[in-house]
Scaffold this motif. Structure first.
Motif: not given
Length: 453
Positions: A101, A124-125, A148, A151, A156-157, A159, A200-201, A203, A356
């Motif tokens: 995060t 970030p995704p 997009s 993802y 949308d990511w 948290r 933010l999440a 990856v 999505t």
């Protein structure tokens, strides 16, 4: 310092600037179309600064808007007769690699987010194409990127959010904590609360990407191929453009990206051999991932040097049902009103998938397959007549898009009445009204969008 009206927004609040330079900067934006006259600018150095301002402004009915990088296009972040909150000092970015995060202040720029995430081997995704905008500003509109189609939105990511509501209340919200407020803030156009920070999440980030640019002479083959590469897992990022061609026509370019770490893809034919692009003009390049996500930095520097950055930008962005895009887009590009795009502008096209996109306040056309169309024009300097005509053309284009099921992405240069907004939000309009009445009962936040009478 007392504002121009003689009212004082709080003895302990952030620096309130009545200086001409601060007010002048806050009276305009990247669009350079709509101007305003705020009473002052409050530099937020803490949540308390924002709270005190809103506790003062609400009962007095004074408009308040947040300003990060100032990249609004049509006065959406201005506060005529009120106060602009300069969020740029709330720019702390903290990455927690073991939790994947990152927490960023509302005034942090996306290039700051990228720098901190990549230092930990993360990303970030979804990222915006341009990294010069602020975290708070982008999340308030949702945020599209070239990933997009897989993802969803940048928003949308998210948290968790820390916000200050229109009543001056400082709250933390998340999907499982004050979910109504959380849903009202993300892609909520700043109507209920000002974002202070967002978590933010992340990856794992690739080290490199292989980028393909594939050209088509007709929109039909372009859209077919774009959807083909967006539907499966071969490419992580897919975007596209319409580019001027000789004889007044247009060519359509798909930009598709394959990430990798240990070595580039072994066989390009496996990735693009089944597509109908012009094989003689395809462009293939290997880039570091950092170079790819910063791909527009050079363009920004050039636009600043040439002065185009400071000219009017009457942009408009629409979401279309994909089945309508094949005829809608070439018809629009052939019109005289859009002729300037051939010389000073960019036409973006990108595939989206409705399932999505999760932020409930982001309006979208019916159906699963969507296409984003963005006309990103730069108008000549000192040509208000041209700008007015282009804004009028945006309005006409929006009305036509609605007849084929299209929806406005409300970030462009297009005046909207309260009735337009009710139609835009449609079935979720009662939710918007309920959240506004609860969290901003004085209706002082972000009036520049014109949602309310």
């Amino acid at each position: 310092m007392t504002g121009a009206s003689g009212m004082r927004p709080g003895v302990n609040s952030g620096v309130t600037s009545g200086a001409k330079s601060g007010v002048r900067e806050a009276s305009t934006d990247f669009g350079h179309i709509v101007g305003s006259s705020p009473l002052g600018v409050v530099t937020a150095r803490s949540a308390t600064d924002v709270q005190e301002l809103l506790c003062f402004a609400g009962p007095h009915g004074l408009p308040v808007s947040a300003r990060g990088a100032g990249q609004a296009l049509y006065g959406q972040g201005q506060a005529h007769g009120g106060y602009v909150v300069d969020m740029s000092a709330l720019d702390e970015v903290r990455c927690v690699p073991e939790e994947r995060t990152l927490t960023a202040g509302a005034g942090a720029l996306w290039r700051d987010v990228v720098r901190a995430a990549l230092a930990a081997g993360l990303t970030p995704p979804v990222l915006p194409d341009h990294l010069g905008g602020s975290v708070g500003g982008l999340l308030s509109t949702g945020g599209f990127g070239s990933s997009s189609h897989r993802y969803g939105l940048v928003a949308d990511w998210v948290r968790e959010l820390e916000v200050v509501t229109g009543t001056g209340e400082r709250l933390v919200c998340a999907p499982d904590r004050r979910p109504e407020l959380f849903r009202a803030v993300l892609a909520g156009l700043g109507q209920c609360a000002l974002i202070l920070r967002a978590t933010l999440a992340l990856v794992p980030a690739p080290t490199h990407v292989r980028r393909y640019r594939l050209y088509h002479d007709t929109p039909g083959t372009y859209l077919t191929d774009q959807r083909r590469v967006a539907r499966d897992s071969r490419f992580s990022h897919v975007a596209g453009q319409a580019r001027p061609a000789l004889g007044g026509s247009w060519r359509y370019m798909i930009e598709a990206v394959v990430p990798y770490d240990d070595g580039p893809p072994a066989d390009d034919e496996l990735l693009i051999g089944d597509l109908d692009h012009d094989r003689d003009t395809e462009e293939i390049a290997d880039l570091s991932y950092a170079e790819y996500v910063h791909r527009l930095d050079r363009d920004e520097r050039l636009l600043r040097v040439t002065g185009e950055w400071d000219r009017p930008h009457p942009w408009v962005t629409l979401l279309l049902p994909e089945e309508a895009a094949g005829s809608f887009v070439p018809t629009v590009l052939a019109e005289r009103a859009q002729h300037g795009l051939r010389f000073c502008g960019t036409v973006q096209l990108r595939p989206l998938t409705s399932r999505t996109l999760h932020a409930p306040l982001l309006r979208r056309p019916p159906g699963e397959l969507l296409c984003l169309l963005a006309l990103m024009r730069t108008a000549p300097p000192a040509a208000p007549g041209v700008v007015r005509r282009l804004v009028a053309a945006n309005r006409a284009l929006y009305e036509r898009a609605r007849t084929v099921g299209g929806v406005l992405h409300p970030v462009g240069a297009l005046p909207m009445s309260p009735g337009d907004w009710r139609a835009h939000f449609g079935p979720v309009w009662p939710d918007v009204v309920r959240a506004k009445d609860r969290y901003d009962p004085h209706h002082v936040l972000t009036r520049g969008y014109g949602l309310w009478t």
